[in-house]
Design a protein around this motif. Structure first.
Motif: not given
Length: 102
Positions: A6-14, A17-20, A41-44
């Motif tokens: 999920a974090a990688m998808i958000l990163h790729s979509a620019e 990356i937050n909890e919501e 995850l967000i903290a890491a």
């Protein structure tokens, strides 16, 4: 693993990356979101350069792929050396026999 994806998808979509946003992707995939895992995850990822981490992982994955090819080449060299040694032994044996009966 889903949380990292999920974090990688958000990163790729620019996207941020937050909890919501992570929770939205997890739930969209049909998975029940665990708030504690999302916070962890967000903290890491707070001090991680995701581009660099992905690049490093890609290079690390490429290295093992190259290793079998190198091992195969070394194995072929050993086989060639053994064949050359066998040929040299056969030639020496033939020369020795020729000297006996020559």
């Amino acid at each position: 693993m889903e949380y990292i994806y999920a974090a990688m998808i958000l990163h790729s979509a620019e996207k941020e990356i937050n909890e919501e946003n992570v929770k939205s992707i997890i739930e969209a995939a049909g998975i029940e979101a665990d708030d504690a895992r999302i916070k962890a995850l967000i903290a890491a990822l707070e001090d991680v350069d995701i581009d660099e981490a992905m690049e490093t992982t890609a290079m690390a994955a490429a290295a093992p792929a190259a290793a079998p090819a190198a091992a195969e080449a070394a194995e072929e060299e050993e086989e060639e050396e053994e064949e050359e040694e066998e040929e040299a032994s056969e030639e020496a044996a033939a020369a020795g026999l020729g000297a006996l009966f020559g």
